[in-house]
Motif scaffolding. Structure first.
Motif, PDB file in Angstrom:
ATOM      1  N   GLU A 430       0.879  -1.504   0.346  1.00 30.65           N
ATOM      2  CA  GLU A 430       0.108   0.170   0.013  1.00 30.65           C
ATOM      3  C   GLU A 430       0.571   1.607  -0.163  1.00 30.65           C
ATOM      4  O   GLU A 430       0.683   2.214  -0.414  1.00 30.65           O
ATOM      5  CB  GLU A 430      -1.065   0.180   0.919  1.00 30.65           C
ATOM      6  N   GLU A 431       2.016   1.131   0.541  1.00 30.58           N
ATOM      7  CA  GLU A 431       2.868   2.488   0.304  1.00 30.58           C
ATOM      8  C   GLU A 431       3.156   2.637  -1.231  1.00 30.58           C
ATOM      9  O   GLU A 431       3.575   4.096  -0.870  1.00 30.58           O
ATOM     10  CB  GLU A 431       4.511   2.197   1.276  1.00 30.58           C
ATOM     11  N   ASN A 432       2.943   1.902  -1.900  1.00 29.35           N
ATOM     12  CA  ASN A 432       3.709   1.955  -2.983  1.00 29.35           C
ATOM     13  C   ASN A 432       2.490   2.411  -4.029  1.00 29.35           C
ATOM     14  O   ASN A 432       2.201   2.097  -5.125  1.00 29.35           O
ATOM     15  CB  ASN A 432       4.668   0.852  -3.961  1.00 29.35           C
ATOM     16  N   GLY A 433       1.349   2.516  -3.283  1.00 25.25           N
ATOM     17  CA  GLY A 433      -0.079   2.998  -4.402  1.00 25.25           C
ATOM     18  C   GLY A 433      -0.522   1.679  -4.554  1.00 25.25           C
ATOM     19  O   GLY A 433      -1.141   2.527  -5.302  1.00 25.25           O
ATOM     20  N   VAL A 434      -0.269   0.835  -4.231  1.00 30.37           N
ATOM     21  CA  VAL A 434      -0.926  -0.371  -5.220  1.00 30.37           C
ATOM     22  C   VAL A 434      -2.784  -0.988  -3.533  1.00 30.37           C
ATOM     23  O   VAL A 434      -1.851  -1.179  -2.657  1.00 30.37           O
ATOM     24  CB  VAL A 434      -0.231  -1.962  -4.886  1.00 30.37           C
ATOM     25  N   ARG A 435      -3.273  -1.173  -3.549  1.00 30.40           N
ATOM     26  CA  ARG A 435      -4.811  -0.999  -3.123  1.00 30.40           C
ATOM     27  C   ARG A 435      -4.981  -2.091  -2.789  1.00 30.40           C
ATOM     28  O   ARG A 435      -5.186  -2.803  -3.522  1.00 30.40           O
ATOM     29  CB  ARG A 435      -5.717  -0.259  -3.267  1.00 30.40           C
ATOM     30  N   MET A 436      -4.869  -2.766  -1.433  1.00 26.32           N
ATOM     31  CA  MET A 436      -4.965  -4.239  -1.211  1.00 26.32           C
ATOM     32  C   MET A 436      -6.207  -4.488  -0.471  1.00 26.32           C
ATOM     33  O   MET A 436      -6.788  -3.406   0.008  1.00 26.32           O
ATOM     34  CB  MET A 436      -3.839  -4.255  -0.028  1.00 26.32           C
ATOM     35  N   PRO A 437      -6.982  -5.559  -0.484  1.00 22.17           N
ATOM     36  CA  PRO A 437      -8.498  -5.551  -0.104  1.00 22.17           C
ATOM     37  C   PRO A 437      -8.214  -5.727   1.555  1.00 22.17           C
ATOM     38  O   PRO A 437      -7.539  -5.405   2.408  1.00 22.17           O
ATOM     39  CB  PRO A 437      -8.230  -7.311  -0.436  1.00 22.17           C
ATOM     40  N   SER A 438      -9.377  -5.263   1.553  1.00 22.28           N
ATOM     41  CA  SER A 438      -9.833  -4.997   3.040  1.00 22.28           C
ATOM     42  C   SER A 438      -9.808  -5.919   3.858  1.00 22.28           C
ATOM     43  O   SER A 438      -9.595  -7.253   3.066  1.00 22.28           O
ATOM     44  CB  SER A 438     -11.402  -4.407   3.237  1.00 22.28           C
ATOM     45  N   PHE A 439     -10.267  -5.974   5.091  1.00 28.22           N
ATOM     46  CA  PHE A 439      -9.689  -7.291   6.058  1.00 28.22           C
ATOM     47  C   PHE A 439     -10.433  -8.370   5.833  1.00 28.22           C
ATOM     48  O   PHE A 439     -10.194  -9.629   5.929  1.00 28.22           O
ATOM     49  CB  PHE A 439     -10.038  -6.796   7.501  1.00 28.22           C
ATOM     50  N   PHE A 440     -12.478  -7.706   6.155  1.00 26.39           N
ATOM     51  CA  PHE A 440     -12.422  -8.958   5.564  1.00 26.39           C
ATOM     52  C   PHE A 440     -12.737  -8.966   4.182  1.00 26.39           C
ATOM     53  O   PHE A 440     -13.346 -10.351   3.079  1.00 26.39           O
ATOM     54  CB  PHE A 440     -14.374  -8.613   5.634  1.00 26.39           C
ATOM     55  N   GLY A 441     -12.561  -8.374   2.644  1.00 25.88           N
ATOM     56  CA  GLY A 441     -11.705  -8.504   1.638  1.00 25.88           C
ATOM     57  C   GLY A 441     -10.157  -9.676   1.682  1.00 25.88           C
ATOM     58  O   GLY A 441     -11.182 -11.036   0.566  1.00 25.88           O
ATOM     59  N   TYR A 442      -9.845 -10.029   1.815  1.00 29.33           N
ATOM     60  CA  TYR A 442      -8.615 -10.833   2.206  1.00 29.33           C
ATOM     61  C   TYR A 442      -9.000 -11.350   2.592  1.00 29.33           C
ATOM     62  O   TYR A 442      -8.522 -12.956   1.742  1.00 29.33           O
ATOM     63  CB  TYR A 442      -7.292 -10.207   2.736  1.00 29.33           C
ATOM     64  N   VAL A 443      -9.581 -11.912   3.543  1.00 24.60           N
ATOM     65  CA  VAL A 443     -10.720 -13.485   4.408  1.00 24.60           C
ATOM     66  C   VAL A 443     -12.012 -14.180   3.213  1.00 24.60           C
ATOM     67  O   VAL A 443     -11.651 -15.199   2.791  1.00 24.60           O
ATOM     68  CB  VAL A 443     -11.129 -13.064   5.387  1.00 24.60           C
ATOM     69  N   ALA A 444     -11.531 -13.119   2.103  1.00 22.17           N
ATOM     70  CA  ALA A 444     -12.536 -13.736   0.945  1.00 22.17           C
ATOM     71  C   ALA A 444     -12.059 -14.733   0.127  1.00 22.17           C
ATOM     72  O   ALA A 444     -12.622 -15.716  -0.114  1.00 22.17           O
ATOM     73  CB  ALA A 444     -13.390 -12.561   0.146  1.00 22.17           C
ATOM     74  N   TRP A 445     -10.754 -14.211  -0.355  1.00 24.82           N
ATOM     75  CA  TRP A 445      -9.667 -14.539  -0.821  1.00 24.82           C
ATOM     76  C   TRP A 445     -10.335 -15.547  -0.294  1.00 24.82           C
ATOM     77  O   TRP A 445      -8.851 -16.928  -0.829  1.00 24.82           O
ATOM     78  CB  TRP A 445      -8.619 -13.733  -1.442  1.00 24.82           C
ATOM     79  N   ALA A 446      -8.696 -15.855   0.248  1.00 19.78           N
ATOM     80  CA  ALA A 446      -8.372 -16.905   1.486  1.00 19.78           C
ATOM     81  C   ALA A 446      -9.654 -18.101   1.540  1.00 19.78           C
ATOM     82  O   ALA A 446      -9.375 -19.481   0.924  1.00 19.78           O
ATOM     83  CB  ALA A 446      -7.967 -16.427   3.254  1.00 19.78           C
TER      84      ALA A 446
END
Length: 463
Positions: A430-446
């Motif tokens: 995210e420091e490099n300008g890429v928006r990562m999934p939210s907490f629950f968005g990442y959980v959905a990927w997992a």
């Protein structure tokens, strides 16, 4: 930070001895509230109050630590509360955080330079290399080494978030399952007496299955998304791949030797704050601090700047894990009390009618809690629940210990709070300008990619 840790270590050695122990049979489930509070804060506040969390996460961690410690001191006395702090600090937190500090600092001092184009083949190769390196230099070290090359390689890609999600799956978690240097839960097990190469032997096939399947899925997914974008423009001039900061590669080797030292050298014990500590552990901690200092002194500032190295991620992990380890104390004690403790119902689920442990239950219980609690202390919970005797668990109880180890390491990938490097990778991306999934968005990927794989691993290895 380095000076503060050194000062803290010297202060500990100068303190008078004092010993006490929490009797888990005397604790009700109300003592779990501070532990649940700090973990829910980690999960929810970055989503619900991002600005507040960013500026005050240390205060939130301190609040929950005090919410446990002050009532505990009032109920059982300052001596018992002080002894519990000493136990957590000396036996668990300092060995954990000092090793993490050394790996973070040295990993951040190795720079992979050269032209990388984020094709599916290149990206998959980076993930594969990182997955292997994670057991050699730790998930933290491997993540710090390769996340910025992964970012540079995919700078021209529009669809790239999936690459960093799979990076967390593989490099920051599953890749660290083969040695104690790889992932914090296995290091804590090593400190409890589990042999260094025990995970290599007993987790190799589960590791191989999960790694190969995830790499194959990633390659297919990235190929599909890459085809939708069209080929990336060819770089004007190709720069050959090379590594800078070789001194840090050597220092990572010193860290590995420091870990191995604790398994082969037993010169005796000393008392630190009333806790019996092996001299070899204190020497190893000194080695790790020395490696950290050497890395900072010997690595050119321009190299760290080129690597985007910063202390923010390490500071966040250090503060939050201090609260987690402290508030985890009563949870560990309750579970250690077994059928005489407040978690008797949970204990009962882990054994069959004949009283024998059920490996697949341990795998999913350890993994389920590791997904949202942090996998290092969760490993300790179930290690103790299974008896806490390394000699037995490595032999007759090998299936149970393998299930606990795999659950903690593999399922630490199920959320951002499951393992320390997950935080760090998310912050750097995210420091490099890429928006990562939210907490629950990442959980959905997992849930989509990891949970079916873990069901398959259960059927093959733990039933």
């Amino acid at each position: 930070m380095r000076a503060a840790i050194i000062a803290l270590g010297l202060a500990l050695l100068a303190q008078p001895a004092q010993a006490a122990a929490i009797d888990g049979r005397a604790l009700g489930l109300i003592w779990v509230i501070p532990f649940a509070g700090v973990l829910l804060s980690i999960a929810l506040l970055p989503v619900l109050a991002a600005g507040f969390w960013h500026h005050h996460y240390g205060k939130v961690a301190a609040f929950w630590g005090a919410a446990f410690l002050l009532p505990f001191a009032a109920a059982f006395g300052p001596a018992v509360a002080g002894a519990e702090v000493a136990f957590v600090l000396v036996q668990e937190y300092l060995p954990f955080i000092i090793l993490l500090l050394a790996l973070y600092t040295t990993g951040g001092g190795v720079l992979l330079k050269g032209t990388l184009v984020g094709t599916p083949a290149t990206n998959t190769a980076i993930l594969a290399v990182g997955t292997v390196l994670a057991s050699v230099m730790g998930t933290t070290g491997a993540s710090m080494l390769l996340i910025r090359p992964m970012l540079r390689a995919n700078a021209g890609r529009r669809r790239k978030v999936h690459s960093f999600v799979f990076f967390i799956f593989l490099v920051s978690n599953i890749g660290g399952s083969l040695t104690p240097i790889g992932d914090p839960p296995l290091y804590l097990g090593f400190l409890k007496g589990v042999s260094f190469f025990w995970p290599t032997v007993h987790l190799f096939w589960p590791f191989l299955l999960c790694s190969v399947v995830l790499l194959a899925i990633y390659y297919a997914l990235d190929s599909w998304l890459y085809a939708k974008e069209g080929p990336l423009p060819a770089p004007a001039a190709r720069e050959p791949l090379r590594i800078e900061g070789w001194v840090n590669v050597a220092l990572i080797g010193v860290v590995v030797l420091g870990v191995l030292l604790q398994g082969v050298w037993k010169p005796g014990d000393v008392r630190v704050l009333g806790e019996v500590v092996g001299i070899e552990r204190l020497v190893a901690m000194g080695i790790f601090l020395g490696v950290t200092a050497a890395s900072l002194a010997l690595t050119p500032a321009v190299l760290r700047e080129a690597n985007g190295f910063a202390w923010g991620a390490m500071a966040e992990v250090a503060k939050l894990f201090a609260a987690i380890f402290l508030c985890m104390g009563p949870v560990l004690a309750i579970l250690k009390a077994g059928p005489e403790g407040a978690a008797a119902g949970l204990v009962a689920l882990t054994s069959d009618a004949a009283g024998q442990p059920i490996p697949w239950v341990y795998f999913w219980m350890t993994g389920g809690l590791s997904s949202f609690l942090d996998n290092a202390p969760t490993y300790l919970v179930f290690f103790n629940l299974a008896g806490g005797e390394p000699g037995y668990l490595m032999t007759q109880g090998a299936a149970t210990l393998a299930a606990i180890s795999a659950g903690a390491v593999f399922m630490g990938a199920n959320s951002y709070i499951g393992n320390a490097p997950n935080f760090m990778v998310k912050a750097i991306v995210e420091e490099n300008g890429v928006r990562m999934p939210s907490f629950f968005g990442y959980v959905a990927w997992a849930a989509l990619f990891l949970l079916p794989l873990f069901v398959l691993a259960t059927l093959i290895f733990f039933v």
